[in-house]
Scaffold this motif. Structure first.
Motif, PDB file in Angstrom:
ATOM      1  N   GLY A 267       0.676  -1.161  -0.030  1.00 29.04           N
ATOM      2  CA  GLY A 267      -0.035   0.036   0.137  1.00 29.04           C
ATOM      3  C   GLY A 267       0.794   1.254  -0.150  1.00 29.04           C
ATOM      4  O   GLY A 267       2.118   1.135  -0.002  1.00 29.04           O
ATOM      5  N   LEU A 268       0.268   2.545   0.108  1.00 29.16           N
ATOM      6  CA  LEU A 268       0.871   3.751   0.038  1.00 29.16           C
ATOM      7  C   LEU A 268       1.470   3.976   1.284  1.00 29.16           C
ATOM      8  O   LEU A 268       0.731   3.485   2.399  1.00 29.16           O
ATOM      9  CB  LEU A 268       0.037   5.002  -0.649  1.00 29.16           C
ATOM     10  CG  LEU A 268      -0.622   4.899  -1.850  1.00 29.16           C
ATOM     11  CD1 LEU A 268      -1.783   5.841  -1.715  1.00 29.16           C
ATOM     12  CD2 LEU A 268       0.332   5.048  -2.767  1.00 29.16           C
ATOM     13  N   ARG A 269       2.836   4.400   1.241  1.00 26.53           N
ATOM     14  CA  ARG A 269       3.366   4.517   2.626  1.00 26.53           C
ATOM     15  C   ARG A 269       2.734   5.586   3.510  1.00 26.53           C
ATOM     16  O   ARG A 269       2.446   6.754   2.785  1.00 26.53           O
ATOM     17  CB  ARG A 269       4.878   4.887   2.455  1.00 26.53           C
ATOM     18  CG  ARG A 269       5.794   5.242   3.518  1.00 26.53           C
ATOM     19  CD  ARG A 269       7.200   5.640   3.217  1.00 26.53           C
ATOM     20  NE  ARG A 269       7.853   6.128   4.289  1.00 26.53           N
ATOM     21  CZ  ARG A 269       9.299   6.430   4.528  1.00 26.53           C
ATOM     22  NH1 ARG A 269       9.555   6.558   3.353  1.00 26.53           N
ATOM     23  NH2 ARG A 269       9.678   7.031   5.370  1.00 26.53           N
ATOM     24  N   ASN A 270       2.634   5.490   4.779  1.00 30.26           N
ATOM     25  CA  ASN A 270       2.140   6.541   5.495  1.00 30.26           C
ATOM     26  C   ASN A 270       2.471   6.486   6.962  1.00 30.26           C
ATOM     27  O   ASN A 270       3.262   5.375   7.082  1.00 30.26           O
ATOM     28  CB  ASN A 270       0.602   6.495   5.439  1.00 30.26           C
ATOM     29  CG  ASN A 270      -0.217   5.507   6.259  1.00 30.26           C
ATOM     30  OD1 ASN A 270       0.574   4.370   6.592  1.00 30.26           O
ATOM     31  ND2 ASN A 270      -1.471   5.046   6.165  1.00 30.26           N
ATOM     32  N   ASP A 271       2.096   7.436   7.880  1.00 31.29           N
ATOM     33  CA  ASP A 271       2.679   7.407   9.070  1.00 31.29           C
ATOM     34  C   ASP A 271       2.451   6.142  10.143  1.00 31.29           C
ATOM     35  O   ASP A 271       3.418   5.964  10.787  1.00 31.29           O
ATOM     36  CB  ASP A 271       2.237   8.791   9.816  1.00 31.29           C
ATOM     37  CG  ASP A 271       2.435  10.169   9.306  1.00 31.29           C
ATOM     38  OD1 ASP A 271       3.319  10.010   8.667  1.00 31.29           O
ATOM     39  OD2 ASP A 271       2.018  11.161   9.535  1.00 31.29           O
ATOM     40  N   PHE A 272       1.316   5.698   9.978  1.00 36.22           N
ATOM     41  CA  PHE A 272       0.993   4.413  10.499  1.00 36.22           C
ATOM     42  C   PHE A 272       2.142   3.286  10.537  1.00 36.22           C
ATOM     43  O   PHE A 272       2.661   2.637  11.159  1.00 36.22           O
ATOM     44  CB  PHE A 272      -0.266   3.989  10.395  1.00 36.22           C
ATOM     45  CG  PHE A 272      -0.696   2.948  11.340  1.00 36.22           C
ATOM     46  CD1 PHE A 272      -1.516   3.114  12.501  1.00 36.22           C
ATOM     47  CD2 PHE A 272      -0.313   1.185  10.903  1.00 36.22           C
ATOM     48  CE1 PHE A 272      -1.764   2.204  13.477  1.00 36.22           C
ATOM     49  CE2 PHE A 272      -0.957   0.415  12.039  1.00 36.22           C
ATOM     50  CZ  PHE A 272      -1.546   0.734  12.952  1.00 36.22           C
ATOM     51  N   ILE A 273       2.525   3.002   9.154  1.00 36.91           N
ATOM     52  CA  ILE A 273       3.192   2.057   8.729  1.00 36.91           C
ATOM     53  C   ILE A 273       4.592   2.603   9.196  1.00 36.91           C
ATOM     54  O   ILE A 273       5.493   1.748   9.812  1.00 36.91           O
ATOM     55  CB  ILE A 273       3.353   1.984   7.194  1.00 36.91           C
ATOM     56  CG1 ILE A 273       2.007   1.353   6.650  1.00 36.91           C
ATOM     57  CG2 ILE A 273       4.465   1.047   6.704  1.00 36.91           C
ATOM     58  CD1 ILE A 273       1.948   1.503   5.099  1.00 36.91           C
TER      59      ILE A 273
END
Length: 334
Positions: A267-273
């Motif tokens: 998936g698209l990288r985001n802060d949670f990851i």
């Protein structure tokens, strides 16, 4: 099917009966996504799809749990607890839920009310299930990620295969989530799978345009699955938060993560990851159920940093348009 393009099943909302009908009307083939839905909802979608008079398929998750012990689960729940507080969620106290996604009921439904094609993801279904579905008149496909998995599916008696590259968005269909197959270009996966089994193969993963479709067909596939390219289609059920993220210039890459569901997915990288990937244990479906209320709340609030933004590596090519236009664009040069 008139065109060698198949709408991939995208569980959790993006796949809708409208999308299935639109792709079928355009000359392609489409799958309903039975994953995460109760059997009654699946039955209703089958009835709606059947009323169009167009052929379609149904995708089912094979219950291949990835157990997580209670101590590891509780540590991770406590670790991500702060993320739920803005939405009134007590993630630290969430129960550890293990289930099989209504497996027996869904198989019984598909045997009782057969559809043209049933595909499976996450592993091999029991031989008796394959036998019963074929006797009911369905063709059975199995999602595989390498030639060894393909050989096992062929030995089981599958009618065909979905060869999924690691460039695909969403969950990997790998039989071994703890050690997924190394990522390879789609065409380099299709050729060995076809050579190993001789079965019809649908290619999936990282498709960004007509050139990728041509390459997969040249490698021996009979058709190409597209999912990410349909996320922004007019008929899809993709949330506004997810749609916006696909065009956000700050979302400049996809990554493979188990932080949201305990099973590898792209998936698209985001802060949670970024914050939790290093701490996330393998544990499916327990982690999926743990984070699901958070992901729903975040999607509704437009908070793209606390929701899974499943997308394949070709996500920049996804555009807002009718599904028929997207399918035509993919197949015009063929």
């Amino acid at each position: 099917m008139e065109l060698p393009v198949v709408a991939a099943p995208m569980a959790g909302g993006p796949t809708t009966t409208r999308l299935v009908a639109a792709v079928g009307s355009a000359g392609g083939f489409a799958f309903l996504a039975a994953g995460y839905q109760p059997p009654e909802a699946v039955a209703a979608e089958i009835a709606t799809a059947r009323a169009t008079g167009l052929p379609f398929g149904v995708n089912v998750f094979v219950p291949t749990p990835v157990p997580v012990d209670d101590a590891a689960f509780r540590r991770y729940a406590a670790r991500i607890a702060d993320e739920g507080r803005p939405y009134g969620l007590d993630l630290a106290a969430a129960p550890r839920t293990e289930d099989d996604d209504h497996w027996a009921e869904k198989i019984a439904l598909l045997v009782r009310d057969p559809v043209p094609v049933v595909s499976f993801t996450f592993g091999l279904p029991p031989a008796t299930v394959v036998r019963d579905l074929r006797r009911a008149g369905s063709r059975v496909l199995v999602t595989v990620t390498d030639p060894a998995e393909a050989a096992a599916a062929a030995e089981l008696g599958a009618d065909g295969l979905v060869a999924q590259s690691g460039h695909a968005g969403g969950h990997y269909g790998t039989f071994t989530p703890g050690s997924p197959t190394p990522v390879r270009p789609l065409a380099e996966l299709v050729g060995p799978v076809v050579a190993r089994t001789g079965l019809p193969v649908l290619a999936a993963g990282g498709v960004a345009g007509a050139a990728d479709v041509r390459a997969a067909l040249a490698a021996g596939a009979i058709g190409v699955l597209v999912g990410t390219l349909l996320l922004r289609a007019d008929e899809s059920g993709t949330s506004p938060t997810h749609r916006a993220a696909l065009t956000d210039p700050r979302r400049d890459r996809t990554v493979v993560t188990r932080a949201f569901t305990g099973r590898p997915a792209r998936g698209l990288r985001n802060d949670f990851i970024d914050r939790y990937e290093a701490d996330a244990p393998l544990g499916y479906p327990a982690l999926h159920h743990l984070t699901r209320p958070l992901r729903r709340a975040a999607a509704q609030a437009g908070d793209a940093d606390r929701v899974h933004l499943w997308a394949g590596t070709g996500y920049r090519a996804a555009r807002a348009a009718p599904a028929a236009e997207i399918i035509e664009e993919l197949t015009r040069p063929l």
